[in-house]
Structures are given as structure tokens and as C-alpha cells.
Design an enzyme around this catalytic site. Structure first.
Site, short mmCIF file in Angstrom:
data_model
loop_
_atom_site.label_atom_id
_atom_site.label_comp_id
_atom_site.label_asym_id
_atom_site.label_seq_id
_atom_site.Cartn_x
_atom_site.Cartn_y
_atom_site.Cartn_z
N GLY A 71 -70.15 -60.65 8.61
CA GLY A 71 -70.71 -60.84 9.87
C GLY A 71 -71.84 -61.68 9.80
O GLY A 71 -70.63 -62.47 8.87
N TYR A 138 -79.05 -62.72 16.84
CA TYR A 138 -78.10 -62.06 15.23
C TYR A 138 -79.49 -61.24 14.75
O TYR A 138 -79.13 -60.17 14.06
CB TYR A 138 -78.83 -63.32 14.04
CG TYR A 138 -78.71 -63.29 12.84
CD1 TYR A 138 -77.58 -62.78 12.61
CD2 TYR A 138 -80.02 -63.95 12.37
CE1 TYR A 138 -77.78 -62.29 10.86
CE2 TYR A 138 -79.87 -63.42 10.79
CZ TYR A 138 -78.38 -62.45 10.26
OH TYR A 138 -78.37 -62.23 8.77
N SER A 167 -84.28 -64.12 1.95
CA SER A 167 -83.58 -64.92 1.46
C SER A 167 -83.24 -64.85 0.20
O SER A 167 -83.26 -65.09 -0.95
CB SER A 167 -84.37 -65.82 1.60
OG SER A 167 -85.36 -66.35 2.82
P1 NAI Z 1 -73.00 -65.41 4.66
O1 NAI Z 1 -71.74 -65.75 6.33
O2 NAI Z 1 -72.07 -66.04 3.20
O3 NAI Z 1 -71.13 -64.14 4.34
C1 NAI Z 1 -70.36 -63.13 5.47
C2 NAI Z 1 -69.08 -62.80 5.34
O4 NAI Z 1 -68.75 -62.06 6.53
C3 NAI Z 1 -67.91 -64.01 5.20
O5 NAI Z 1 -67.21 -64.25 4.39
C4 NAI Z 1 -67.33 -63.74 6.21
O6 NAI Z 1 -65.85 -64.47 6.15
C5 NAI Z 1 -67.38 -62.67 6.59
N1 NAI Z 1 -67.03 -61.86 7.97
C6 NAI Z 1 -67.79 -62.10 9.01
N2 NAI Z 1 -67.25 -62.05 10.49
C7 NAI Z 1 -66.80 -60.99 10.12
C8 NAI Z 1 -65.57 -59.66 10.73
N3 NAI Z 1 -65.89 -60.10 11.68
N4 NAI Z 1 -64.18 -58.83 10.07
C9 NAI Z 1 -64.77 -59.46 8.14
N5 NAI Z 1 -65.30 -60.03 7.91
C10 NAI Z 1 -66.05 -60.64 8.84
O7 NAI Z 1 -73.98 -64.26 4.71
P2 NAI Z 1 -74.10 -63.97 3.35
O8 NAI Z 1 -75.63 -65.12 2.90
O9 NAI Z 1 -73.50 -63.69 2.57
O10 NAI Z 1 -75.14 -62.88 3.87
C11 NAI Z 1 -74.43 -61.64 4.10
C12 NAI Z 1 -75.03 -60.02 5.24
O11 NAI Z 1 -76.35 -60.26 4.43
C13 NAI Z 1 -74.64 -60.70 6.32
O12 NAI Z 1 -74.81 -59.60 7.41
C14 NAI Z 1 -76.10 -61.62 6.47
O13 NAI Z 1 -77.06 -61.53 7.35
C15 NAI Z 1 -76.92 -60.10 5.83
N6 NAI Z 1 -78.45 -61.12 5.30
C16 NAI Z 1 -78.36 -62.75 4.55
C17 NAI Z 1 -79.81 -63.41 4.46
C18 NAI Z 1 -79.47 -64.11 2.94
O14 NAI Z 1 -80.49 -64.75 2.55
N7 NAI Z 1 -77.71 -64.21 2.50
C19 NAI Z 1 -80.80 -62.79 4.30
C20 NAI Z 1 -81.10 -61.19 5.33
C21 NAI Z 1 -79.24 -60.92 5.88
C1 15L Z 2 -80.77 -64.57 6.80
O1 15L Z 2 -80.90 -63.36 7.85
C2 15L Z 2 -79.61 -65.09 7.12
O2 15L Z 2 -78.23 -64.78 6.91
C3 15L Z 2 -79.80 -66.00 5.81
O3 15L Z 2 -78.71 -67.30 5.84
C4 15L Z 2 -81.19 -67.16 5.77
O4 15L Z 2 -81.51 -67.33 6.72
C5 15L Z 2 -81.79 -65.92 5.68
O5 15L Z 2 -82.29 -64.91 6.69
C6 15L Z 2 -83.51 -65.98 5.56
O6 15L Z 2 -84.39 -65.70 6.91
O7 15L Z 2 -84.08 -67.01 4.24
#
Ligand code: NAI
Ligand code: 15L
Length: 269
Positions: A71, A138, A167
Site C-alpha cells: 500500500g 493515510y 517506525s
Molecule cells: P513501502 O512504501 O516501502 O512499501 C510498500 C510496498 O507496497 C511497495 O513496495 C509498493 O510497491 C507496494 N504497493 C503499493 N501499492 C500497491 C498496490 N496497489 N498493489 C501492490 N503493491 C503495492 O512501505 P514500508 O515502509 O515497507 O511499509 C510497509 C507497510 O507497513 C505499509 O502498509 C505501511 O503503511 C506500514 N507501516 C510502515 C511503517 C514503517 O515504519 N516503515 C510504520 C507504520 C506502518
Molecule cells: C508510517 O506509518 C510510515 O509508513 C513510515 O514511513 C514512518 O513514517 C512511520 O509511520 C512513522 O511514524 O515514523
């Protein structure tokens, strides 16, 4: 639940997906990868959009559980969030329900409750039952995902653990992240616990390491069998020297969502 399980990993090309791909197999999980972008070094990965019900139906066939990370992971226009996060998550749940998948681990976010105030010194940590207070479209999509999960549990008996991730980065990079950090190793521990705990119904838990400066209550995640081992504190002296002490009169610092609460959100964070 047996430990060795086939898990569909959506968002496999993303930041957390890339961190989890080498770690989760160490817990006995076999991963099937799914992303709208090609996953580097994984020719068998399914390259498809969550908007594609046929691809989803094929992807969920035979898996024991889904780890749903795909997403948009930052603020974006309502139309984009609607398509990828709201409609996409619905389509995944429908495919999982039709295929009889028993459990989804959903990557929710602290931004579902981003407007909740940061606890002051001496105050109790933010409970998991605090009302939804999304700080962005979001964050609103994560509230929807949590409600969707509750609905599919109540109506169809499809279990979910909604993990309100803080995070997740290799290292905390801000003073805020000293409170919100989830180390990659703890993230894998938490996802493993969520994938294998005996009965979860719909459980919501915060996803953080055992940070000294933690803002929220980890007890529902711990009840799944999650025992965090990391703490951001060793990074504190350097980050505080570089960025200063938190200013709780600043609206971008006195709410859980930090810079996401301002309009527009302040990047980077
Ligand atoms: P990211 O943005 O690096 O990875 C998301 C992946 O989802 C990407 O590879 C993208 O190509 C894929 N994607 C997006 N739209 C799509 C679709 N319509 N169909 C198929 N694939 C799709 O995000 P990250 O950091 O890896 O986060 C993963 C999940 O965890 C997300 O849902 C994010 O909201 C959630 N999250 C992440 C945090 C963090 O600290 N990284 C904190 C809180 C939540
Ligand atoms: C999220 O939900 C985002 O996907 C990530 O990129 C960070 O910003 C994280 O929260 C955060 O709160 O640090």
C-alpha cells in the site's frame, strides 16, 4: 498453529518487506512474494496490483496466512489512498475469505491514532483501546483496515492481527523515533508471534521495540508471545545532541503522529 507456514507477503519490494524477506524464513515461514513492483532477486515473485482480483485469487491460493504490507505508506491524495489502501485491502480480504485463508497480519500504523497526545512524564502509556484519531488520509486508511479486519472476523471468522507499527527502520533517525522505533529483528519477532499465536480473533497491538522512551502500551502484542529485545536508548545521546530535546509545545511533536499531524505533513521526519 504450526510454526512452518506458507505466508503471502504483500508489499515484498518495500522497505519492511525487504527487511523481512531474509528474517521470516529463519522462523520457518515459507514466503510467497507479491508487489506491484518487481522484487529484486526474486524471479518467482508475483508482480501485480492489489486492484487485480484475479491475481489476488491466484496469490492467496494454498497459503496459511497473509502478511499484508502493500500500500501507500505515506500521505497522498485521497484518490490514491482510496485505490491502494482502502479498495486494495478490501480486495485482499475478499480473496482471502474466498480461499479460506485463516489469518491476516495487517500493517496498520501509529497514524491511525496520530492525533492522540504524547503522554507527559509520569502519565500512562497510550492504550490500544484509545479512539481512532487519524492524522492523515493515510492514517484514515489504517483505521479502515482495522475496522475491515474486525468486520471479517465477526462476520466470516477470518482472523487478523492489526499491528500499529511505529517506525521500522534499521536505526532510529529522529528524536521522535527514540519512542516509536521498531527494530527489524523485533519486527520479525512480532510478525512471527502474530502469525503463529493460537487464537487471535481480531487483535490490535502496537509494534515497537522495548524502547525506554516508549509512548504506547505493548501488552496486547506481548500477549501474542512477542518479546521485544531491542531498545533505541543507545542512539539517544547522539540524536538529542543533533536535534535537541523534544518540545511538547510544538504541535508536530506533542501528538503521536509527529510531523504527520501538520498540514501539509512536514518531511522528512
Ligand atoms: P513501502 O512504501 O516501502 O512499501 C510498500 C510496498 O507496497 C511497495 O513496495 C509498493 O510497491 C507496494 N504497493 C503499493 N501499492 C500497491 C498496490 N496497489 N498493489 C501492490 N503493491 C503495492 O512501505 P514500508 O515502509 O515497507 O511499509 C510497509 C507497510 O507497513 C505499509 O502498509 C505501511 O503503511 C506500514 N507501516 C510502515 C511503517 C514503517 O515504519 N516503515 C510504520 C507504520 C506502518
Ligand atoms: C508510517 O506509518 C510510515 O509508513 C513510515 O514511513 C514512518 O513514517 C512511520 O509511520 C512513522 O511514524 O515514523
Amino acid at each position: 498453529m504450526p510454526a512452518a507456514r506458507t505466508v503471502l507477503l504483500t508489499g515484498a519490494a518495500g522497505r519492511i518487506g525487504t527487511l523481512m524477506r531474509p528474517l521470516l524464513p529463519e522462523y520457518g515461514h515459507t514466503l510467497r512474494l507479491f508487489d506491484v513492483r518487481p522484487v529484486e532477486g526474486a524471479p518467482d515473485a508475483v508482480t501485480a496490483d492489489l486492484a487485480d482480483p484475479v491475481a489476488l485469487r491466484e496469490a492467496v491460493r494454498g497459503v496459511d496466512a497473509v502478511l499484508h504490507l502493500a500500500g501507500i505508506s505515506l500521505e497522498a491524495s485521497f484518490e490514491k489512498i482510496l485505490k491502494a489502501n482502502i479498495e486494495g485491502t478490501y480486495r485482499l480480504y475478499e480473496a482471502a475469505r474466498e480461499a479460506g485463508v485463516r489469518r491476516i497480519v495487517f500493517a496498520s500504523s501509529n497514524h491511525a491514532v496520530g492525533f492522540a497526545p504524547v503522554p507527559r512524564p509520569g502519565e500512562a502509556p497510550v492504550p490500544v483501546g484509545t479512539p481512532h484519531r487519524p492524522d492523515t488520509f493515510y492514517g484514515l486508511s489504517k483505521c479502515f483496515g482495522e475496522d475491515l479486519a474486525q468486520y471479517y472476523w465477526d462476520k466470516h471468522g477470518l482472523e487478523t492481527v492489526s499491528v500499529r507499527i511505529g517506525s521500522c527502520f534499521p536505526e532510529p533517525t529522529s528524536v521522535r523515533a527514540l519512542s516509536t522505533w521498531l527494530s527489524p529483528a523485533d519486527c520479525a519477532r512480532l510478525f512471527h508471534a502474530a502469525l503463529t499465536a493460537e487464537r487471535v480473533g481480531h487483535t490490535v497491538g502496537y509494534g515497537s521495540s522495548a524502547n525506554t522512551r516508549l509512548w504506547w502500551d505493548l501488552s496486547s502484542a506481548r500477549a501474542l508471545g512477542y518479546t521485544p529485545r531491542d531498545d533505541s536508548e543507545p542512539y539517544a545521546a547522539r540524536l538529542l545532541a543533533e536535534q535537541g530535546e523534544p518540545d511538547l509545545t510544538d504541535p508536530a511533536q506533542n501528538r503521536l503522529g509527529g510531523p504527520f499531524v501538520t498540514d501539509p505533513p512536514v518531511w522528512p521526519y
